[in-house]
Scaffold this motif. Structure first.
Motif, mmCIF file in Angstrom:
data_model
loop_
_atom_site.group_PDB
_atom_site.id
_atom_site.type_symbol
_atom_site.label_atom_id
_atom_site.label_comp_id
_atom_site.label_asym_id
_atom_site.label_seq_id
_atom_site.Cartn_x
_atom_site.Cartn_y
_atom_site.Cartn_z
ATOM 1 N N LEU A 1 7.633 34.313 0.483
ATOM 2 C CA LEU A 1 8.678 33.100 -0.234
ATOM 3 C C LEU A 1 7.773 32.670 -1.631
ATOM 4 C CD1 LEU A 1 10.382 31.878 2.824
ATOM 5 C CD2 LEU A 1 11.620 33.140 0.805
ATOM 6 N N ILE B 1 15.068 34.184 -0.917
ATOM 7 C CA ILE B 1 15.452 33.642 0.358
ATOM 8 C C ILE B 1 16.887 33.733 0.324
ATOM 9 C CG2 ILE B 1 15.709 31.183 -0.474
ATOM 10 C CD1 ILE B 1 14.460 30.487 2.155
ATOM 11 N N ARG C 1 12.807 25.665 2.960
ATOM 12 C CA ARG C 1 12.645 25.841 1.678
ATOM 13 C C ARG C 1 13.789 25.187 0.926
ATOM 14 N NH1 ARG C 1 8.557 28.887 -0.409
ATOM 15 N NH2 ARG C 1 9.820 29.406 -2.063
#
Length: 191
Positions: free
Chosen positions: A101, A107, A142
């Motif tokens: 990532l 993602i 995230r």
């Protein structure tokens, strides 16, 4: 000496076998760093082949080496390949997930039939929410994760997760709390 550089690995069959189920020594014998982004395997990269390795410890070790050498994390759905495996060392692989990532893996990529990486992991019902927590921790931390975007079958990701509430209740509650914390309106639960 430039003439010694090859456009493709000398033995692509040996490299493929080493990446999927070989030993570390098999991999070292078949791999050269200049081939890290070799694209001669239809639908796979060296990284995605390594992420599908049968042995989770070797999966992490080989994939880490490929990432060290500059493997492209934007081709052939590496997040889906990793989280979609049937055997995991969740703690070790969470670090690998984080690294991909950080290197630019998407993602929010939606893969037909699988959805986003979060949906792909959540659909592995052989694992409990507790087992999957290291993956959830990485994905949900995230800031760029979109939990209301269309995912599997075109439905918002959260709606799909809610459909699996009996097995994914902890995840649904985490996702809803995260959306509330971020000020994102929750999708209508009746849809």
């Amino acid at each position: 000496m430039a003439w010694l550089k090859r456009g493709k690995p000398r033995d692509t069959n040996a490299l493929h076998a080493a990446l999927r189920h070989g030993t570390w020594e098999d991999f070292q014998g078949a791999y050269q760093p200049e081939h890290v982004n070799y694209d001669g395997y239809s639908g796979d990269t060296l990284l995605t082949l390594a992420l599908a390795h049968n042995d989770s410890a070797l999966r992490v070790k080989i994939a880490t080496r490929l990432l060290d050498d500059g493997a492209d994390v934007t081709k052939e759905h590496p997040l889906h390949v990793l989280v979609g495996r049937n055997e995991h060392d969740f703690d070790a692989e969470a670090g690998l997930l984080q690294r991909m990532l950080d290197l630019g893996a998407d993602i929010n990529e939606v893969l037909p039939g699988f959805g986003t990486p979060l949906e792909t992991a959540a659909a592995k019902f052989k694992f409990s929410d507790k087992s999957l927590t290291p993956f959830y921790d990485v994905l949900l931390a995230r800031p760029d994760i979109d939990l209301v975007q269309p995912g599997l079958d075109g439905r918002p990701v959260l709606i799909n997760l809610r459909k699996w509430y009996a097995k994914r209740g902890e995840l649904v509650e985490r996702v809803e709390a995260l959306l509330i914390e971020r000020g994102v309106p929750l999708p209508d639960p009746t849809k």
